[in-house]
Write a protein that holds these residues in place. Structure first.
Motif, PDB file in Angstrom:
ATOM      1  N   VAL A  51       0.663  -1.071  -0.028  1.00  0.00           N
ATOM      2  CA  VAL A  51      -0.049   0.051   0.110  1.00  0.00           C
ATOM      3  C   VAL A  51       1.010   1.317   0.231  1.00  0.00           C
ATOM      4  O   VAL A  51       1.760   1.585   0.887  1.00  0.00           O
ATOM      5  CB  VAL A  51      -1.075   0.129   1.193  1.00  0.00           C
ATOM      6  CG1 VAL A  51      -1.542   1.128   1.353  1.00  0.00           C
ATOM      7  CG2 VAL A  51      -1.858  -1.291   1.193  1.00  0.00           C
ATOM      8  N   GLY A  89      -2.047   5.365   0.083  1.00  0.00           N
ATOM      9  CA  GLY A  89      -3.381   5.051   0.545  1.00  0.00           C
ATOM     10  C   GLY A  89      -4.139   3.663  -0.153  1.00  0.00           C
ATOM     11  O   GLY A  89      -5.289   3.542   0.031  1.00  0.00           O
ATOM     12  N   ARG A  90      -3.401   3.308  -1.029  1.00  0.00           N
ATOM     13  CA  ARG A  90      -4.263   1.944  -1.748  1.00  0.00           C
ATOM     14  C   ARG A  90      -3.207   0.944  -2.307  1.00  0.00           C
ATOM     15  O   ARG A  90      -1.913   1.500  -2.446  1.00  0.00           O
ATOM     16  CB  ARG A  90      -5.048   2.464  -3.101  1.00  0.00           C
ATOM     17  CG  ARG A  90      -4.094   3.331  -4.097  1.00  0.00           C
ATOM     18  CD  ARG A  90      -5.091   3.680  -5.259  1.00  0.00           C
ATOM     19  NE  ARG A  90      -4.558   4.235  -6.452  1.00  0.00           N
ATOM     20  CZ  ARG A  90      -5.051   4.410  -7.421  1.00  0.00           C
ATOM     21  NH1 ARG A  90      -6.487   4.037  -7.570  1.00  0.00           N
ATOM     22  NH2 ARG A  90      -4.399   4.832  -8.727  1.00  0.00           N
ATOM     23  N   ALA A 145      -3.501  -1.433  -7.972  1.00  0.00           N
ATOM     24  CA  ALA A 145      -4.820  -0.566  -8.322  1.00  0.00           C
ATOM     25  C   ALA A 145      -4.358   0.276  -9.454  1.00  0.00           C
ATOM     26  O   ALA A 145      -5.433   0.845 -10.165  1.00  0.00           O
ATOM     27  CB  ALA A 145      -5.502   0.170  -7.153  1.00  0.00           C
TER      28      ALA A 145
END
Length: 392
Positions: free
Chosen positions: A271, A274-275, A279
Motif C-alpha cells: 500500500v 493509501g491504496r 490498483a
C-alpha cells in the motif's frame, strides 16, 4: 493440436510440487550465495524418479514422454527452484536412447534410472567455434581398439557433478569430408576413469550455473564408447535439439509463472498513498501482459511437446517455443523487478536471483538470434542470412 493435462499428469505435477516444497526460497538463496551445487535437491528428485521419466520401463525408468518431462521442469522453476541443475539428465540421455547400442543401454540406463549414475554433462562447444559446431577441432584418433582424444571444450556444465559425459569430437578432419558437418562422432565418456586426461577449469558466471572449460590431453576411450555410427555425431546431436528446446521452454514458462505470481501478490498487498499499488494501471497492465505472453508461450510449448511425443516434425514449434518462453520469462522478470522497486534488489527477497537466472535462456543453449534465423530460413523460406564456416 490441443493439449489438456490429464488426471495422471496432474498427479505428476502435484508430486513435483511436493518435492519442491521441501526446498524453500531460503534453501536456494543459500545455495546461490555459496555458489554450490544443490545435491540435496537433485537427490530428492532422483529418489522420486522424476529425472528418469524419459527412460523406458524395460531399463527401470517411467517410460513417459516429453510432455511429462515438461511438467517436471516447469514446476521446479515455478516453485522458485532452478531446473538447470539437472535438466541435462533428461535431454542428454536422448542420444543414448536413440543411437546407443543395446549393450550401452543395458549397461547405463538402469544405473541412471536408479540414481547410481549421473549423466548431467555434454561437451560440444569450443572457444574458436562458438555456435558454429562445424568448426570444432577436438579430435579422436583411432589407435588399435581405442580412440585417443585431444582438444578443448568450453561452457561444459555440471561436469563436476556427473559420472558420464557426452563428448562430440572429430574423427575425420574437416578438409577430408564432403560436408563440414560430417566426420564428427559422439562418445560416452566415463569421467570416473578419465583421470588427469581431462583438466576442468571452472568458469565463474553471473548465475550459480556450474560451467567449465575442459582441456583434454590423450584421453583414451574404448571403441565401445562410440555412440551410434562413426562420423554421424553432428546429426545425433541435432536429433536431440528439439527435446532440448522444448524442455528449456518449459523452464522459462515456470520462471514466468513465478515472477507473475510474486508480482501479483506484492502488488495486492503493498500500500502506497493509501491504496494497493496494483490498483494502478501502470503496475497492473505490465503484469497482465507478462501473464498473457507466458500463457501464449506455454501453449506453443505444449503443441511442440505433443508433436514430439507423437513422432511428428516439430522443429519450428520447438524453436519458436524456446524463443517466446525465454522472452516471456525475461519480460516477467523485468516486471517483477519494477513492481518490487528497490526491494527487488534485496537478496533476501529472491527476485534478483531468479532475474539473473531467467536472463540465461535468451542466449543459451542457443541464442534467440539463431532461432530467429532458423525460422526465417526454414519456416518462411527466406534466404540464409549467414554463412556457415564464418565467425560465431
Amino acid at each position: 493440436m490441443d493439449f489438456s493435462m490429464g488426471p495422471e499428469q496432474a498427479l505428476y505435477r502435484d508430486g513435483v510440487r511436493a518435492v519442491c516444497a521441501k526446498f524453500p526460497e531460503s534453501y536456494w538463496r543459500q545455495v546461490d550465495s555459496e555458489k554450490r551445487y544443490p545435491d540435496e535437491f537433485v537427490r530428492a528428485l532422483t529418489d522420486g524418479g522424476w529425472l528418469s521419466v524419459l527412460i523406458p520401463t524395460e531399463y527401470g525408468g517411467a517410460g513417459l514422454g516429453i510432455v511429462e518431462a515438461c511438467i517436471v521442469l516447469e514446476e521446479i522453476n515455478a516453485s522458485g527452484g532452478n531446473a538447470a541443475v539437472c535438466h541435462a539428465q533428461m535431454y542428454t540421455m536422448g542420444a543414448l536412447l536413440r543411437h546407443g547400442s543395446e549393450a550401452q543401454k543395458r549397461r547405463y540406463l538402469p544405473e541412471l534410472a536408479a540414481g547410481r549414475l549421473r549423466l548431467q554433462s555434454m561437451a560440444v562447444t569450443e572457444p574458436e567455434a562458438g555456435s558454429d559446431t562445424s568448426r570444432i577441432t577436438t579430435f579422436a584418433r583411432k589407435d588399435g581398439d581405442e580412440y585417443v582424444v585431444n582438444g578443448q571444450k568450453v561452457f561444459t556444465s555440471r561436469v563436476q557433478h556427473s559420472d558420464l559425459l557426452l563428448l562430440l569430437a572429430r574423427t575425420s578432419r574437416a578438409e577430408d569430408v564432403a560436408r563440414k558437418t560430417d566426420g564428427m562422432s559422439l562418445f560416452l565418456v566415463d569421467l570416473r576413469q578419465a583421470g588427469s586426461s581431462i583438466e576442468v577449469r571452472p568458469i565463474e558466471t553471473m548465475v550459480n550455473h556450474e560451467t567449465n572449460a575442459l582441456f583434454i590431453t590423450d584421453l583414451r576411450l574404448p571403441s565401445d564408447a562410440l555412440i551410434g555410427e562413426k562420423g554421424a555425431g553432428f546429426r545425433q546431436v541435432l536429433d536431440g535439439l528439439n527435446a532440448e528446446r522444448i524442455l528449456i521452454a518449459s523452464q522459462s514458462v515456470g520462471d514466468a509463472r513465478w515472477f507473475v505470481d510474486r508480482s501479483v501478490a506484492y502488488a495486492g498487498e503493498r500500500v502506497v498513498f493509501g491504496r494497493p499499488i496494483g490498483a494502478n494501471q501502470g503496475v497492473q497492465f505490465p503484469i497482465a501482459r507478462a501473464f498473457m505472453h507466458a500463457r501464449a508461450a506455454a501453449l506453443l510449448r505444449w503443441q511442440a511437446a505433443s508433436l514430439f511425443d507423437a513422432g511428428r516434425p516439430c522443429g519450428a514449434e520447438a524453436n519458436m517455443a524456446k524463443l517466446l518462453a525465454s522472452e516471456a520469462a525475461w519480460e516477467a522478470a523485468d516486471v517483477a523487478m519494477t513492481t518490487f522497486g528497490g526491494s527487488g534488489m534485496a537478496v533476501e527477497v529472491g527476485i534478483e536471483r531468479k532475474f539473473r537466472e531467467a536472463r540465461l535462456y535468451l542466449v543459451a543453449p542457443v541464442t534467440n538470434n539463431l532461432v530467429t534465423a532458423y525460422v526465417a530460413e526454414h519456416v518462411l523460406g527466406l534466404p540464409r542470412s549467414y554463412e556457415r564456416g564464418g565467425s560465431a
